[in-house]
Scaffold this motif. Structure first.
Motif, PDB file in Angstrom:
ATOM      1  N   LYS A 150      -2.953   7.095  -8.285  1.00 15.74           N
ATOM      2  CA  LYS A 150      -4.074   7.875  -7.738  1.00 15.74           C
ATOM      3  C   LYS A 150      -5.434   7.222  -7.980  1.00 15.74           C
ATOM      4  O   LYS A 150      -6.429   7.646  -7.419  1.00 15.74           O
ATOM      5  CB  LYS A 150      -4.076   9.282  -8.365  1.00 15.74           C
ATOM      6  CG  LYS A 150      -2.769  10.043  -8.197  1.00 15.74           C
ATOM      7  CD  LYS A 150      -2.341  10.134  -6.739  1.00 15.74           C
ATOM      8  CE  LYS A 150      -1.017  10.853  -6.579  1.00 15.74           C
ATOM      9  NZ  LYS A 150      -0.507  10.756  -5.197  1.00 15.74           N
ATOM     10  N   LEU A 152       0.820  -1.212   0.000  1.00 12.21           N
ATOM     11  CA  LEU A 152       0.000   0.000   0.000  1.00 12.21           C
ATOM     12  C   LEU A 152       0.854   1.262   0.000  1.00 12.21           C
ATOM     13  O   LEU A 152       0.501   2.269  -0.628  1.00 12.21           O
ATOM     14  CB  LEU A 152      -0.933   0.002   1.209  1.00 12.21           C
ATOM     15  CG  LEU A 152      -2.039  -1.059   1.193  1.00 12.21           C
ATOM     16  CD1 LEU A 152      -2.793  -1.057   2.514  1.00 12.21           C
ATOM     17  CD2 LEU A 152      -2.988  -0.849   0.032  1.00 12.21           C
ATOM     18  N   TYR A 157       1.903   1.675  -3.527  1.00 13.83           N
ATOM     19  CA  TYR A 157       0.753   1.997  -4.371  1.00 13.83           C
ATOM     20  C   TYR A 157       0.381   3.471  -4.249  1.00 13.83           C
ATOM     21  O   TYR A 157       0.265   4.185  -5.257  1.00 13.83           O
ATOM     22  CB  TYR A 157      -0.448   1.116  -3.992  1.00 13.83           C
ATOM     23  CG  TYR A 157      -1.645   1.360  -4.879  1.00 13.83           C
ATOM     24  CD1 TYR A 157      -1.854   0.581  -6.008  1.00 13.83           C
ATOM     25  CD2 TYR A 157      -2.554   2.383  -4.599  1.00 13.83           C
ATOM     26  CE1 TYR A 157      -2.934   0.821  -6.849  1.00 13.83           C
ATOM     27  CE2 TYR A 157      -3.633   2.631  -5.429  1.00 13.83           C
ATOM     28  CZ  TYR A 157      -3.815   1.849  -6.554  1.00 13.83           C
ATOM     29  OH  TYR A 157      -4.877   2.102  -7.390  1.00 13.83           O
ATOM     30  N   HIS A 158       0.173   3.929  -3.040  1.00 10.35           N
ATOM     31  CA  HIS A 158      -0.301   5.296  -2.841  1.00 10.35           C
ATOM     32  C   HIS A 158       0.769   6.340  -3.160  1.00 10.35           C
ATOM     33  O   HIS A 158       0.435   7.503  -3.428  1.00 10.35           O
ATOM     34  CB  HIS A 158      -0.812   5.462  -1.412  1.00 10.35           C
ATOM     35  CG  HIS A 158      -2.064   4.677  -1.145  1.00 10.35           C
ATOM     36  ND1 HIS A 158      -3.228   4.840  -1.865  1.00 10.35           N
ATOM     37  CD2 HIS A 158      -2.323   3.685  -0.243  1.00 10.35           C
ATOM     38  CE1 HIS A 158      -4.153   4.009  -1.429  1.00 10.35           C
ATOM     39  NE2 HIS A 158      -3.636   3.296  -0.448  1.00 10.35           N
TER      40      HIS A 158
END
Length: 200
Positions: free
Chosen positions: A28, A20, A23-24
């Motif tokens: 977006k 995560l 990913y972040h």
């Protein structure tokens, strides 16, 4: 609507948290998380009942995502760049997947899977339900010839045993050895954070 989805069970929560973070940092587009038995709660998560053989439920998890165009990402994938343009490769195919260039180039690799029509998931899920193969990837390769597949370029999906990891936008740390590599990365990151706190 476009969405990414990943999934995790209770044994890999530390790896999901690591996923995560990457990913972040780079992406977006909304992310959904299939809960295969985790006690920890996450935003946009949904429960997928599992008998412990988690990855046989990957097509069922994808089917539950409230979006039209969906791309699954295994949570042991290290995201190094934005890969949102994968959605542009979905328009004229049933599935978007990469070749397993680390082992057998005639085999599809299901660490990243894109669809824009949930109907194509039925045969994959049915094959997984038969439990005749080792996992979802092997089941997919049995039925893949029935679908139109677009190949993800190799530089989007690097594999632990592959040869393109220096240019890949993602690296898939497959297998038990891959999970240990991820956990070593987590330990080093935690040590670095503690060191920075102690010196500030």
């Amino acid at each position: 609507m476009k969405a990414f989805v990943t999934g995790c069970d209770k044994d890999y929560i530390d790896i999901l948290d690591w996923f995560l973070e990457g990913y972040h940092k780079h992406i977006k587009i909304p992310l959904y998380i299939a809960n295969f038995g985790m006690l920890k709660q996450y935003p946009n998560s949904f429960l997928v009942a599992s008998d412990g053989r988690t990855w046989f439920y990957k097509p069922k998890a994808i089917e539950k995502v409230p979006a039209d165009k969906i791309i699954w990402l295994d949570c042991d994938i290290e995201i190094k760049e934005d890969i949102s343009d994968l959605f542009d490769m979905l328009d004229d195919c049933d599935y978007l997947v990469s070749k397993d260039h680390a082992v057998r180039t005639d085999r599809w690799q299901t660490g990243i899977v894109g669809i824009n029509n949930k109907q194509v998931l039925n045969k994959w899920f049915d094959r997984c339900e038969m439990r005749q193969e080792r996992g979802d990837q092997e089941a997919f390769n049995i039925i893949a010839h029935e679908f139109k597949i677009n190949r993800i370029p190799d530089n989007y999906h690097g594999l632990r045993l592959g040869k393109n990891n220096d240019i890949a936008k993602t690296i898939h740390w497959t297998g038990d050895d891959g999970k240990e590599i991820i956990r070593e990365k987590i330990r080093k990151s935690e040590q670095k954070s503690k060191h920075n706190l102690s010196t500030n």
